[in-house]
Enzyme design. Structure first.
Site, PDB file in Angstrom:
ATOM      1  CB  VAL A   1      28.521 -23.809  26.743  1.00  0.00           C
ATOM      2  CG1 VAL A   1      29.492 -23.423  25.912  1.00  0.00           C
ATOM      3  CG2 VAL A   1      27.933 -24.897  26.200  1.00  0.00           C
ATOM      4  CB  SER A   2      25.790 -23.153  31.723  1.00  0.00           C
ATOM      5  OG  SER A   2      26.060 -21.505  31.536  1.00  0.00           O
ATOM      6  CB  ILE A   3      21.097 -23.222  29.401  1.00  0.00           C
ATOM      7  CG1 ILE A   3      21.000 -24.452  29.390  1.00  0.00           C
ATOM      8  CG2 ILE A   3      20.128 -22.412  28.401  1.00  0.00           C
ATOM      9  CD1 ILE A   3      20.721 -25.423  28.265  1.00  0.00           C
ATOM     10  CD  GLU A   4      22.276 -20.313  32.496  1.00  0.00           C
ATOM     11  OE1 GLU A   4      23.330 -20.902  33.109  1.00  0.00           O
ATOM     12  OE2 GLU A   4      21.076 -20.760  32.959  1.00  0.00           O
ATOM     13  CG  ASP A   5      28.140 -19.485  30.249  1.00  0.00           C
ATOM     14  OD1 ASP A   5      28.684 -20.334  30.900  1.00  0.00           O
ATOM     15  OD2 ASP A   5      27.888 -18.429  30.686  1.00  0.00           O
TER      16      ASP A   5
END
Length: 114
Positions: A10-14
């Site tokens: 996961v990225s921060i946005e996801d």
């Protein structure tokens, strides 16, 4: 033997989006492996890391090392964009997969390299 490495990222946005949380990805992919009769060797987790490139993701690099060592012959991911968003990196990855007789299965995209 079908030995799978589950890759979740996961990225921060996801993290805020439904279906992309690490735990949800892991649970769905473990069910998929059970259904396809893959033995899960290890779950590789990269949290808060963008898919900009493959080199700066420690769990991804460990998974590739395990593939090269013959410990896994399937990489299972939730979606292709969890693995990479770069066409160039995808090309490099596919070549590496072919050299090591490893397959990529992406659950939600219907994208499989077998």
């Amino acid at each position: 033997m079908k030995n799978a490495g589950i890759y979740i990222r996961v990225s921060i946005e996801d993290q805020a989006h439904e279906g992309f949380r690490l735990g949800e990805q892991e649970e769905k992919l473990k069910h998929l492996c059970k259904y396809k009769e893959y033995k899960v060797f290890k779950v590789y987790k990269d949290a808060g890391i963008l898919a900009k490139d493959m080199e700066h993701r420690p769990a991804f690099q460990q998974m590739l090392e395990d593939m090269r060592a013959g410990k896994i012959n399937y990489i299972v991911a939730y979606k292709l964009d969890r693995v990479t968003c770069s066409v160039r990196d995808l090309e490099v990855l596919i070549s590496d997969l072919e050299r090591h007789n490893c397959y990529l299965v992406c659950d939600r995209d219907g994208f499989d390299i077998i």
